[in-house]
Design a protein around this motif. Structure first.
Motif, PDB file in Angstrom:
ATOM      1  N   ASP A 175       0.832  -1.195   0.000  1.00 55.96           N
ATOM      2  CA  ASP A 175       0.000   0.000   0.000  1.00 55.96           C
ATOM      3  C   ASP A 175       0.867   1.244   0.000  1.00 55.96           C
ATOM      4  OD1 ASP A 175      -2.275  -1.476   0.030  1.00 55.96           O
ATOM      5  OD2 ASP A 175      -2.557  -1.385   2.201  1.00 55.96           O
ATOM      6  N   SER A 176       0.336   2.295  -0.607  1.00 53.92           N
ATOM      7  CA  SER A 176       1.051   3.567  -0.642  1.00 53.92           C
ATOM      8  C   SER A 176       0.964   4.251   0.718  1.00 53.92           C
ATOM      9  CB  SER A 176       0.449   4.463  -1.724  1.00 53.92           C
ATOM     10  OG  SER A 176       0.976   5.763  -1.643  1.00 53.92           O
ATOM     11  N   THR A 177       1.951   5.085   0.995  1.00 53.66           N
ATOM     12  CA  THR A 177       1.936   5.865   2.233  1.00 53.66           C
ATOM     13  C   THR A 177       1.198   7.184   2.058  1.00 53.66           C
ATOM     14  OG1 THR A 177       4.078   6.842   1.654  1.00 53.66           O
ATOM     15  CG2 THR A 177       4.107   4.880   3.044  1.00 53.66           C
ATOM     16  N   LEU A 178       0.701   7.449   0.840  1.00 54.67           N
ATOM     17  CA  LEU A 178       0.015   8.717   0.575  1.00 54.67           C
ATOM     18  C   LEU A 178      -1.226   8.854   1.443  1.00 54.67           C
ATOM     19  CD1 LEU A 178      -0.032   9.530  -3.250  1.00 54.67           C
ATOM     20  CD2 LEU A 178       0.740  10.974  -1.397  1.00 54.67           C
ATOM     21  N   GLU A 179      -1.303   9.977   2.148  1.00 53.52           N
ATOM     22  CA  GLU A 179      -2.455  10.270   2.994  1.00 53.52           C
ATOM     23  C   GLU A 179      -3.247  11.457   2.467  1.00 53.52           C
ATOM     24  OE1 GLU A 179      -0.988  10.824   6.915  1.00 53.52           O
ATOM     25  OE2 GLU A 179      -0.299   8.757   7.142  1.00 53.52           O
ATOM     26  N   HIS A 180      -2.615  12.303   1.668  1.00 59.45           N
ATOM     27  CA  HIS A 180      -3.290  13.482   1.125  1.00 59.45           C
ATOM     28  C   HIS A 180      -2.797  13.715  -0.301  1.00 59.45           C
ATOM     29  CE1 HIS A 180      -4.944  14.688   5.058  1.00 59.45           C
ATOM     30  NE2 HIS A 180      -3.822  14.178   5.518  1.00 59.45           N
ATOM     31  N   LEU A 181      -3.720  13.688  -1.230  1.00 57.55           N
ATOM     32  CA  LEU A 181      -3.417  13.906  -2.639  1.00 57.55           C
ATOM     33  C   LEU A 181      -4.372  14.965  -3.178  1.00 57.55           C
ATOM     34  CD1 LEU A 181      -2.093  13.241  -5.364  1.00 57.55           C
ATOM     35  CD2 LEU A 181      -3.708  11.331  -5.593  1.00 57.55           C
ATOM     36  N   HIS A 182      -3.820  16.090  -3.615  1.00 58.31           N
ATOM     37  CA  HIS A 182      -4.631  17.199  -4.123  1.00 58.31           C
ATOM     38  C   HIS A 182      -4.446  17.316  -5.639  1.00 58.31           C
ATOM     39  CE1 HIS A 182      -6.048  19.408  -0.454  1.00 58.31           C
ATOM     40  NE2 HIS A 182      -5.209  18.540   0.074  1.00 58.31           N
ATOM     41  N   LEU A 183      -5.566  17.197  -6.358  1.00 57.38           N
ATOM     42  CA  LEU A 183      -5.559  17.302  -7.821  1.00 57.38           C
ATOM     43  C   LEU A 183      -6.654  18.245  -8.309  1.00 57.38           C
ATOM     44  CD1 LEU A 183      -4.988  13.531  -8.614  1.00 57.38           C
ATOM     45  CD2 LEU A 183      -3.430  15.370  -9.258  1.00 57.38           C
ATOM     46  N   GLU A 184      -7.217  19.029  -7.431  1.00 60.54           N
ATOM     47  CA  GLU A 184      -8.313  19.911  -7.828  1.00 60.54           C
ATOM     48  C   GLU A 184      -7.801  21.070  -8.682  1.00 60.54           C
ATOM     49  OE1 GLU A 184      -7.036  21.505  -3.745  1.00 60.54           O
ATOM     50  OE2 GLU A 184      -7.157  19.577  -4.783  1.00 60.54           O
ATOM     51  N   ASN A 185      -8.746  21.721  -9.356  1.00 61.68           N
ATOM     52  CA  ASN A 185      -8.459  22.884 -10.196  1.00 61.68           C
ATOM     53  C   ASN A 185      -7.456  22.563 -11.310  1.00 61.68           C
ATOM     54  OD1 ASN A 185     -10.177  24.830  -8.858  1.00 61.68           O
ATOM     55  ND2 ASN A 185      -8.706  24.789  -7.175  1.00 61.68           N
ATOM     56  N   SER A 220      -5.151   2.702  -7.002  1.00 57.41           N
ATOM     57  CA  SER A 220      -5.361   1.412  -6.341  1.00 57.41           C
ATOM     58  C   SER A 220      -4.479   1.209  -5.114  1.00 57.41           C
ATOM     59  CB  SER A 220      -5.105   0.278  -7.342  1.00 57.41           C
ATOM     60  OG  SER A 220      -3.761   0.352  -7.836  1.00 57.41           O
ATOM     61  N   CYS A 221      -3.362   1.913  -5.050  1.00 61.16           N
ATOM     62  CA  CYS A 221      -2.445   1.704  -3.925  1.00 61.16           C
ATOM     63  C   CYS A 221      -2.770   2.586  -2.724  1.00 61.16           C
ATOM     64  CB  CYS A 221      -1.002   1.979  -4.365  1.00 61.16           C
ATOM     65  SG  CYS A 221      -0.740   3.689  -4.927  1.00 61.16           S
ATOM     66  N   ILE A 222      -3.669   3.540  -2.905  1.00 59.18           N
ATOM     67  CA  ILE A 222      -3.972   4.478  -1.821  1.00 59.18           C
ATOM     68  C   ILE A 222      -4.999   3.842  -0.892  1.00 59.18           C
ATOM     69  CG2 ILE A 222      -4.865   6.772  -1.272  1.00 59.18           C
ATOM     70  CD1 ILE A 222      -3.783   7.735  -3.920  1.00 59.18           C
ATOM     71  N   ARG A 223      -4.729   3.870   0.397  1.00 56.49           N
ATOM     72  CA  ARG A 223      -5.548   3.142   1.366  1.00 56.49           C
ATOM     73  C   ARG A 223      -6.965   3.691   1.459  1.00 56.49           C
ATOM     74  NH1 ARG A 223      -1.001   3.011   6.222  1.00 56.49           N
ATOM     75  NH2 ARG A 223       0.619   1.957   5.023  1.00 56.49           N
ATOM     76  N   SER A 224      -7.094   5.014   1.442  1.00 53.16           N
ATOM     77  CA  SER A 224      -8.409   5.622   1.622  1.00 53.16           C
ATOM     78  C   SER A 224      -8.678   6.612   0.500  1.00 53.16           C
ATOM     79  CB  SER A 224      -8.493   6.334   2.982  1.00 53.16           C
ATOM     80  OG  SER A 224      -9.705   7.031   3.098  1.00 53.16           O
ATOM     81  N   TYR A 225      -9.815   6.415  -0.198  1.00 50.33           N
ATOM     82  CA  TYR A 225     -10.157   7.338  -1.269  1.00 50.33           C
ATOM     83  C   TYR A 225     -10.546   8.716  -0.725  1.00 50.33           C
ATOM     84  CZ  TYR A 225      -9.976   3.597  -4.715  1.00 50.33           C
ATOM     85  OH  TYR A 225      -9.532   2.596  -5.543  1.00 50.33           O
ATOM     86  N   SER A 226     -10.858   8.809   0.551  1.00 49.74           N
ATOM     87  CA  SER A 226     -11.182  10.116   1.131  1.00 49.74           C
ATOM     88  C   SER A 226      -9.960  11.016   1.183  1.00 49.74           C
ATOM     89  CB  SER A 226     -11.740   9.930   2.552  1.00 49.74           C
ATOM     90  OG  SER A 226     -10.779   9.318   3.397  1.00 49.74           O
TER      91      SER A 226
END
Length: 672
Positions: A632-642, A656-662
């Motif tokens: 699993d990825s360690t990413l907790e916050h991914l911002h792609l807006e705008n 698929s590797c991100i634990r939480s889609y939130s």
């Protein structure tokens, strides 16, 4: 046989009855000794707390209720980014030195103590902020009132039906001062009470009921009560024991009820009479304060009190004097003669001029540790400052020069702030900082420096030079500052080709550099090997050179490149080489990227990625997640807006590797 059986049964009943009575007596005696020991311990603890309570609020406190936990990761600031995706003001990302605390934009040193409000004292402890609410001392007077701006009640003569703001000059003395007056006498009286009570009980057991049959005259009773240190004939200062608290009184009542079966009536002159609670008189030497001033523990506060001069106050016990926001214009030599034990002095936001400060104004303050003169009209550093100073603030003045003698004898100074003045390399003597053997925190922002000041102390750890006119960083700037940990050079005029290759590459402790809002066109090369935090926001960076982070050990952890001019051509596969294993936060928002930068899927420690406000149109399956690895990825916050992403066309395997889609922010998107 029958008679013998009855006799044995009768003797057994008598034995059990006697044993039960003895057991009951022993149980009462044990209970009585327990209550006596408990009351003695509680009284000793109460006295100890009273005698040492003020030290816990003015010196380094032992915080009992940690309510704030501040570290230097950006993870605690993520919510503000969600609400203000395009606001530059929310990008305060430069961490401080390990062990220091960042509180509302201010850096607090390890073990620093401050009060955010009158009822709270905070401590910086190894990077954490621990706050402790003020513990109010119990009052022994019948009526109390809490003055405006205070958090503890004080005594008053009459019952207050409505909240009343007591004038500072009418405030009864704080309980700590009462303890100083009565502490030793109350302690002695309580010890005498314990001894007297034991003697009285012993006397009752030996004399029996003889004293009941001996009527005493009123004069004899009065004479004996004066000789006996009991409750009736006790001096006024010893009667403080009567108001030890409701809990203690209830314990005494229970004890008297339990002992009532064993004791007979005692003589009238030693009957436990209800004591009259005395209203404490003001202690001797309490300072008279001008209108608008207040006294709280060892602090005199005259904030915005419309003072035009420093009031003459005789109070050797005061350690903190606050004179913020007045119209004081001068400090004569005798200004602090009555306050020889001052440790903190705040004269900020007045109209004090250098010519109006007496040459010996601060000479008698042999214990002064913190002096704040922000927001005045000083043109040079005051002379003959106490050698005990640890913190000196002269921000927002009109300092024109610093000479070789300005800081003489200040070898204990740890923090020096002189932002918002007219200082430059032309009027600051290179030998001015030489006496500052302990200086670790120096702020010289908002001045007119064109180069890094020369002669910086070898002990310096944090250097803040933002909002100057610095254009270059030479090889000799930091030759003697081997302990330096944080350098802030934001809002200057530095170009990457004006940074010498050997300016700081060999620094072993330099972990944080802020070069935001300069004139950089690419990420500088020859960065320090020990660098962990690099802030390059608000430049004109178009290129991240390959292997620019490859020489760093243990590796760069925080890289902020927001508000630049990066495009796909300026970022390639080897741009982040050397930081794949260490990078935790990467900010690439507000640039011109059209694709996810290469190498993101190889960043094994990445927790926070900002790619919002770019020109990204699609997300391929393996640009963020590596399909060949199951971890699993360690990413907790991914911002792609705008961006320009069509969310319905995103591959189901893209995240698929991100634990939480939130953790993924995709909305809103721009429509072109």
């Amino acid at each position: 046989m029958k008679f013998a059986f009855l006799l044995c049964f009768f003797l057994l009943i008598i034995f059990q009855t006697d044993f039960g009575q003895n057991e009951e007596i022993l149980r009462k005696q044990k209970r009585k000794m327990y209550h006596r020991r408990l009351r003695k311990n509680s009284s000793l603890n109460h006295r100890s707390n009273r005698q040492h309570g003020i030290q816990q609020t003015t010196a380094t406190p032992i915080a009992r209720f940690p309510i704030i936990n501040v570290d230097y990761s950006m993870e605690e600031k993520f919510e503000s980014f969600l609400n203000l995706p395009g606001a530059e003001s929310s990008y305060n990302v430069l961490p401080g030195k390990k062990g220091h605390c960042l509180v509302k934009g201010m850096t607090m040193y390890n073990k620093a103590v401050w009060s955010p409000d009158p009822c709270t004292t905070c401590l910086c402890s190894d990077g954490r902020v621990l706050c402790d609410e003020t513990m109010c001392q119990p009052q022994t007077c019948p009526y109390t009132v809490t003055p405006k701006g205070e958090c503890c009640p004080v005594c008053t003569d009459t019952e207050q039906t409505e909240p009343t703001n007591v004038l500072p000059k009418q405030l009864p003395p704080p309980q700590v001062e009462m303890d100083q007056v009565f502490g030793e006498e109350a302690l002695q009286s309580e010890e005498e009470d314990e001894e007297t009570k034991g003697d009285r009980e012993h006397k009752k057991e030996t004399t029996g009921h003889r004293d009941q049959d001996k009527p005493h005259s009123e004069e004899e009773s009065r004479r004996e009560s004066k000789q006996r240190p009991g409750k009736m004939g006790r001096p006024a200062h010893q009667q403080l024991r009567c108001g030890r608290g409701q809990e203690e009184g209830e314990e005494e009542e229970e004890e008297e009820e339990e002992e009532g079966e064993e004791k007979e009536a005692v003589r009238g002159d030693v009957f436990p009479m209800p004591c009259q609670l005395p209203i404490p008189a003001p202690p001797r030497g309490r300072p008279r304060l001008p209108s608008g001033c207040s006294l709280s523990y060892r602090t005199i506060s005259c904030v915005h009190a419309a003072l035009t001069h420093i009031p003459p106050i005789m109070a050797p016990e005061i350690t903190n004097l606050e004179l913020v926001g007045n119209s004081i214009t001068s400090i004569p030599d005798e200004a602090f003669n009555g306050l020889p034990n001052l440790e903190r002095l705040d004269l900020s936001k007045n109209n004090i001029t250098s010519s109006a400060i007496g040459p010996k104004a601060f000479k008698l303050l042999k214990k002064l540790m913190r002096l704040n003169m922000d927001g005045n009209n000083l043109v040079h550093i005051p002379s003959e400052l106490p050698s005990t100073l640890e913190e000196l603030n002269i921000n927002e003045n009109n300092l024109q020069a610093i000479d070789e003698e300005s800081f003489s004898d200040l070898n204990q100074l740890v923090s020096l702030e002189m932002e918002g003045n007219n200082l430059s390399e032309t009027n600051v003597n290179p030998l001015a900082f030489k006496p500052l053997k302990s200086l670790s925190y120096l702020r010289l922002g908002k001045n007119k420096f064109r180069i890094i000041p020369q002669g910086l102390p070898a002990s310096i750890e944090e250097l803040h030079l933002g909002n100057n006119q610095i254009e270059e960083i030479t090889e000799i700037c930091f030759n003697h500052t081997r302990k330096i940990n944080v350098i802030v050079l934001r809002y200057n005029k530095i170009e990457e080709n004006r940074i010498a290759p050997l300016a700081w590459i060999n620094q072993e402790n330099l972990e944080s550099i802020d070069l935001s809002y300069n004139k950089l066109y690419r990420v500088p090369s020859y960065l320090p090997k020990s660098l962990l935090h690099l802030v390059l926001m608000g430049n004109q960076i178009e290129l991240i050179p390959g292997y620019v982070f490859g020489h760093m050990k243990p590796g760069l952890e925080y890289l902020y490149l927001s508000f630049n001019k990066l495009t796909d051509d300026g970022v390639d596969q080897v741009s982040f080489y050397g930081a794949y294993h260490s990078l935790r936060e990467l900010f690439l928002d507000h640039n011109g990227l059209k694709c996810i930068p290469p190498g993101i899927q190889e960043m094994k420690a990445l927790h926070f990625l900002r790619l919002n406000n770019n020109k990204i149109r699609n997300i391929l399956p393996e640009q963020i997640c590596n399909a060949e690895e199951d971890d699993d990825s360690t990413l907790e916050h991914l911002h792609l807006e705008n961006n320009y992403i069509k969310t319905r066309e995103i591959s189901p395997y893209a995240f698929s590797c991100i634990r939480s889609y939130s953790s993924i922010v995709l909305k809103p998107q721009n429509i072109k």
